[in-house]
Design an enzyme around this catalytic site. Sequence first.
Site, PDB file in Angstrom:
ATOM      1  N   GLY A  76       0.746  -1.340   0.126  1.00 48.71           N
ATOM      2  CA  GLY A  76      -0.178  -0.204   0.095  1.00 48.71           C
ATOM      3  C   GLY A  76       0.946   1.308  -0.026  1.00 48.71           C
ATOM      4  N   ASN A 118      -6.902   3.987   9.823  1.00 50.23           N
ATOM      5  CA  ASN A 118      -6.572   2.863  10.222  1.00 50.23           C
ATOM      6  C   ASN A 118      -6.483   2.854  11.964  1.00 50.23           C
ATOM      7  OD1 ASN A 118      -4.506   4.977   9.365  1.00 50.23           O
ATOM      8  ND2 ASN A 118      -2.996   3.896  10.473  1.00 50.23           N
ATOM      9  N   GLN A 124      -7.355   0.248   4.275  1.00 50.64           N
ATOM     10  CA  GLN A 124      -8.076  -0.413   5.023  1.00 50.64           C
ATOM     11  C   GLN A 124      -9.591  -0.889   4.694  1.00 50.64           C
ATOM     12  OE1 GLN A 124      -7.087  -1.259   8.339  1.00 50.64           O
ATOM     13  NE2 GLN A 124      -5.232  -0.437   8.300  1.00 50.64           N
ATOM     14  N   SER A 138      -3.649  -2.970  -0.543  1.00 49.84           N
ATOM     15  CA  SER A 138      -2.454  -3.743   0.085  1.00 49.84           C
ATOM     16  C   SER A 138      -3.017  -5.249   0.554  1.00 49.84           C
ATOM     17  CB  SER A 138      -1.908  -3.332   1.213  1.00 49.84           C
ATOM     18  OG  SER A 138      -1.078  -3.948   1.762  1.00 49.84           O
ATOM     19  N   HIS A 197      -2.121  -7.736   2.438  1.00 55.43           N
ATOM     20  CA  HIS A 197      -1.926  -8.374   3.736  1.00 55.43           C
ATOM     21  C   HIS A 197      -3.129  -7.909   4.630  1.00 55.43           C
ATOM     22  CE1 HIS A 197       0.204  -5.076   6.034  1.00 55.43           C
ATOM     23  NE2 HIS A 197       0.430  -4.692   4.947  1.00 55.43           N
ATOM     24  N   THR A 225      10.341  -8.067 -12.571  1.00 50.53           N
ATOM     25  CA  THR A 225       9.837  -9.419 -12.742  1.00 50.53           C
ATOM     26  C   THR A 225       8.663  -9.604 -11.789  1.00 50.53           C
ATOM     27  OG1 THR A 225      11.716 -10.305 -13.783  1.00 50.53           O
ATOM     28  CG2 THR A 225      10.355 -11.949 -12.704  1.00 50.53           C
ATOM     29  N   CYS A 242       2.205   1.345  12.818  1.00 48.97           N
ATOM     30  CA  CYS A 242       3.763   2.390  12.550  1.00 48.97           C
ATOM     31  C   CYS A 242       3.722   3.088  13.688  1.00 48.97           C
ATOM     32  CB  CYS A 242       3.564   2.848  11.022  1.00 48.97           C
ATOM     33  SG  CYS A 242       2.580   1.971  10.277  1.00 48.97           S
TER      34      CYS A 242
HETATM   35  N1  PLP Z   1      -2.310   3.000   4.217  1.00 51.74           N
HETATM   36  C1  PLP Z   1      -2.987   2.704   5.187  1.00 51.74           C
HETATM   37  C2  PLP Z   1      -4.421   3.493   5.664  1.00 51.74           C
HETATM   38  C3  PLP Z   1      -2.723   1.918   6.140  1.00 51.74           C
HETATM   39  O1  PLP Z   1      -3.337   1.361   7.320  1.00 51.74           O
HETATM   40  C4  PLP Z   1      -1.474   1.032   5.973  1.00 51.74           C
HETATM   41  C5  PLP Z   1      -0.866  -0.052   6.513  1.00 51.74           C
HETATM   42  O2  PLP Z   1      -1.105  -0.065   7.700  1.00 51.74           O
HETATM   43  C6  PLP Z   1      -0.518   1.686   4.783  1.00 51.74           C
HETATM   44  C7  PLP Z   1      -1.143   2.591   3.962  1.00 51.74           C
HETATM   45  C8  PLP Z   1       0.582   0.871   4.443  1.00 51.74           C
HETATM   46  O3  PLP Z   1       0.101  -0.207   3.617  1.00 51.74           O
HETATM   47  P1  PLP Z   1       1.561  -1.273   3.503  1.00 51.74           P
HETATM   48  O4  PLP Z   1       1.637  -1.943   4.914  1.00 51.74           O
HETATM   49  O5  PLP Z   1       0.935  -2.386   2.508  1.00 51.74           O
HETATM   50  O6  PLP Z   1       2.646  -0.733   2.987  1.00 51.74           O
END
Ligand code: PLP
Length: 372
Positions: A69, A145, A173, A193, A195, A231, A318
Amino acid sequence: MIYADNAATTRLDDEALNAMLPYLREQYGNASQLYSFSRSAKNALKDARETIASCINANPEQILFTSCGTESDNWVIKELTLSHSASWNVAVSEIEHHAILNPCKQLEKIGYKVNYIPVDKNGLIDLRYFENINSNLVSVMFANNEIGTIQPIQELCRIAHENGALFHTDAVQAVGHLKIDVQNLDVDFLSASAHKFNGPKGIGFLYAKNPNLLSPFICGGAQEYGLRAGTEDVASVVGMSVALKKNCEEIDANKKHLMMLEDVLLDALKTSEIDFIRNGARDRIPGNISLSFKGCDGEGLLHLLDLNGICVSTGSACDSRNTQVSHVLKAICLDEDYARGTIRISLGKNNTVDEVRKIAEVLVKSVGKMNL
Ligand code: PLP
């Protein structure tokens, strides 16, 4: 262990993993090669792109695979801006993820102007301010988030377009958790994203209504229409498409389950004597529960829960090593006495009622201990 940090990452879905394995073991051909051994990888990539596109009502050519993401966000905020002169003007909400805010800081350092759009106490964009924004590119996250607030993206996008701006939404999210129709929303760009929706880590995508507006993010070979060389990670792309399709098919059932779990948790907390508030707007990402306990320390609570095998987060993942009140809680002007005692419980489709009861029980005890 009780995992309640699904906004940070989710468990890889078994079907997604099984769909990936052949491309890691037997079908390891480079998708760009011309011989028949590579055909299976090439077809898998094509099918996955079509599946992902259909999940958000896009065309396959509008889906660009990225590594996460953060990369999708950086591509739009930084690369798109850098391909324009310094008069190009960006506007983002104050509560964006650092994947948006930090590229903005970099842009400011080299002379680009960034407008920060304020939010109200529930984390919703201040429309009076938004209507007067004069920018070339506007980016507002689909759902926050930390506090789960869902923005009225269709309306914001319409206003941005009326003011001549392109509109990006960080939907990391939201994708796989909320119904998303990019044509209906009319967004120009959308980040996702894998995951976050039970797909593998290290893979994401960027939706671009018109990919020709983008300059290449990584220069090299002709992969991703020459816009992102390297790739292709076929296995991860396949895993992402299987996980997304499954989550999208189960959106209503998952929402129902998560809302029921939320009720169990909140009812248990309300019947205790503890003083807390729940953050976010009425319309939130299902399962995202940001709670602020008066007079507590969020990090301390996290550790007490951890001692009982429960994984939650303070603020966003984070930010979890940062004991400062997060930029999101500051932006919603949360009283400092509550803000310092904030944790985020993010439930996922695999959580059970028993787990949620246990979380409530440990939480009540932990808050009690802290307030002694
Ligand atoms: N944007 C939001 C709103 C997120 O919650 C996150 C990850 O917590 C990201 C971006 C970043 O995503 P990624 O972990 O795939 O880089």
